[in-house]
Design a protein around this motif. Structure first.
Motif, PDB file in Angstrom:
ATOM      1  N   LEU A 107       4.753  30.533  18.404  1.00  0.00           N
ATOM      2  CA  LEU A 107       4.782  28.951  18.038  1.00  0.00           C
ATOM      3  C   LEU A 107       6.199  28.514  18.875  1.00  0.00           C
ATOM      4  CD1 LEU A 107       4.146  28.861  14.231  1.00  0.00           C
ATOM      5  CD2 LEU A 107       2.788  27.645  16.070  1.00  0.00           C
ATOM      6  N   VAL A 108       7.186  29.273  18.899  1.00  0.00           N
ATOM      7  CA  VAL A 108       8.479  28.734  19.376  1.00  0.00           C
ATOM      8  C   VAL A 108       8.271  28.449  20.845  1.00  0.00           C
ATOM      9  CG1 VAL A 108      10.936  29.368  20.140  1.00  0.00           C
ATOM     10  CG2 VAL A 108       9.751  29.807  17.676  1.00  0.00           C
ATOM     11  N   ASN A 111       5.830  25.487  21.393  1.00  0.00           N
ATOM     12  CA  ASN A 111       6.377  24.080  20.745  1.00  0.00           C
ATOM     13  C   ASN A 111       7.539  23.695  21.525  1.00  0.00           C
ATOM     14  OD1 ASN A 111       4.018  24.023  19.125  1.00  0.00           O
ATOM     15  ND2 ASN A 111       5.133  24.735  17.501  1.00  0.00           N
ATOM     16  N   LEU A 112       8.604  24.861  21.643  1.00  0.00           N
ATOM     17  CA  LEU A 112       9.853  24.468  22.366  1.00  0.00           C
ATOM     18  C   LEU A 112      10.263  25.051  23.806  1.00  0.00           C
ATOM     19  CD1 LEU A 112      11.398  25.491  18.858  1.00  0.00           C
ATOM     20  CD2 LEU A 112      10.920  23.269  19.410  1.00  0.00           C
ATOM     21  N   GLU A 115      13.077  28.438  27.181  1.00  0.00           N
ATOM     22  CA  GLU A 115      14.582  28.520  26.724  1.00  0.00           C
ATOM     23  C   GLU A 115      14.894  28.669  25.516  1.00  0.00           C
ATOM     24  OE1 GLU A 115      18.094  25.589  28.215  1.00  0.00           O
ATOM     25  OE2 GLU A 115      16.344  25.061  28.607  1.00  0.00           O
ATOM     26  N   ALA A 116      13.976  28.242  24.516  1.00  0.00           N
ATOM     27  CA  ALA A 116      14.044  28.324  22.803  1.00  0.00           C
ATOM     28  C   ALA A 116      13.672  29.928  22.625  1.00  0.00           C
ATOM     29  CB  ALA A 116      13.161  27.489  22.398  1.00  0.00           C
ATOM     30  N   VAL A 117      12.911  30.487  23.241  1.00  0.00           N
ATOM     31  CA  VAL A 117      12.534  31.848  22.938  1.00  0.00           C
ATOM     32  C   VAL A 117      13.735  32.773  23.394  1.00  0.00           C
ATOM     33  CG1 VAL A 117      11.120  33.798  23.804  1.00  0.00           C
ATOM     34  CG2 VAL A 117      10.023  31.451  23.378  1.00  0.00           C
ATOM     35  N   GLU A 119      16.870  31.948  22.757  1.00  0.00           N
ATOM     36  CA  GLU A 119      17.867  31.987  21.808  1.00  0.00           C
ATOM     37  C   GLU A 119      17.430  32.698  20.494  1.00  0.00           C
ATOM     38  OE1 GLU A 119      19.272  27.875  20.655  1.00  0.00           O
ATOM     39  OE2 GLU A 119      19.235  26.999  22.589  1.00  0.00           O
TER      40      GLU A 119
END
Lengths: 172, 172
Positions: A107-108, A111-112, A115-117, A119
Motif C-alpha cells: 500500500l505504501v 500510494n506513496l 521513497e516512502a518505502v 522510510e
C-alpha cells in the motif's frame, strides 16, 4: 489557515472541559504506579473501560498495543517515574489481525512511492501485525518479561478487551 | 497467582463499564478520520480533555507524545484505516523536559546493569527527551510533514495541553 472541523472540535470541547477542571494539583508520577499498554483503536476508552482515574497510571497506546513499540516509554515510566506494574491489553477486532507486512508495504509503495518505502526502515519495515489474538498477548508479555530493561520486580499481566461487549478478560 | 490490587481494580471497574456498554456496533475505522498523538502522562484524559467520542479517532500515546515513536501507528492509521488528519499534543510539566539521554542511560546502568544498557539499542539509546516545549511541538510537526510516509494531503497541527489548567492552546 482556517481551523478544520476537527481542530474546532478540539478547541470547543476543551473549553468546556477546562471550565470545570479541578485537577491541576496532580503530581507527575502516576499515583498508583502502573502503566497500561493498549491499542490506539478508536473504540477503546482506557480511562472508562479499564477504570483509570486521572493521575493514576501511564497510558501507552499504539497500533496493536505493541510491547516493542512501548519499550522506550516503559523504561521511562519505570526508571524515571516509579511505576511497578504493567497491564498489556490487546483487543478483539484489531486492525493488526487483518493484514501482513507485505500488504502494508505494498500500500505504501502504491500510494506513496519508493521513497516512502525506504522510510519504513525507521521501524525495520515491521508493522507488527499478528495472526492470533491471545497468542499475541502472550508473545508481548513474554517479550517484556525477557527484557533486561524491565526489572523482574515489575508485575506484568496480559489481557483482551472485547470491543463487542466492553468486557476485559485475563489471558496471562 | 493472586491478583494485584491494580488487576482487581481493572476487573471490577470493567465489570461496571461493561454492564452498561452499548457501543458494540462501532466500526473499526475511526468515524471522524483523525489520529491524536499525545503523551502517556497520567494527568491526561484525551477523550475528556480533547473531546474525542468513542469510535471517532485513533489515540496514540507514548512518552512525550513523540512523533517518531508514533510513525508506525500513523502509517497504519492512514494507509489501512483512512485517517486524514493528525493532532499532535504535548503538555506542560512533561517528564521529558526533566532529563537527558545520558541521565536515563545512567539510571539503567545503575539499576539494571550493562546487559540492559545494551538493549537500549532497540530505540538507538534515544529516550527522546526535549529541552523546550513549544519547540518540541514544532520539531515533531515538521518531522511528520517532512516524512514521505505521511502524504501531503494529511492536515497536521501541533498543540500544548496545560496540566495545570486543563486548557489546550495552538502552537503550529
Amino acid at each position: 489557515m482556517a481551523p478544520t472541523p476537527i481542530q474546532e472540535n478540539l478547541v470547543t470541547s476543551n473549553q468546556t472541559y477546562a471550565s470545570s477542571f479541578k485537577d491541576g494539583h496532580l503530581a507527575l508520577p502516576p499515583a498508583k504506579k502502573y502503566a497500561v499498554v493498549t491499542c490506539m483503536d478508536a473504540r477503546i476508552d482506557p480511562a472508562a473501560a479499564y477504570g483509570i482515574s486521572l493521575g493514576d497510571a501511564h497510558v501507552i497506546r499504539n497500533a496493536g498495543g505493541n510491547a516493542r513499540d512501548a519499550l522506550r516509554s516503559l523504561v521511562i515510566s519505570e526508571q524515571l517515574l516509579g511505576t511497578q506494574e504493567i497491564l498489556l491489553i490487546k483487543h478483539t477486532g484489531c486492525g493488526m489481525l487483518t493484514f501482513k507486512n507485505e500488504d502494508a508495504a505494498g500500500l505504501v509503495r502504491k500510494n506513496l512511492g519508493e521513497e516512502a518505502v525506504g522510510e519504513l526502515a525507521a521501524f525495520a519495515g515491521d508493522f507488527q501485525p499478528f495472526a492470533e489474538l491471545d497468542e499475541a498477548v502472550k508473545t508481548d508479555v513474554a517479550f517484556l518479561k525477557a527484557s533486561k530493561l524491565i526489572p523482574e520486580t515489575v508485575t506484568i499481566s496480559g489481557w483482551v478487551y472485547e470491543v463487542e461487549t466492553g468486557k476485559v478478560r485475563s489471558v496471562v
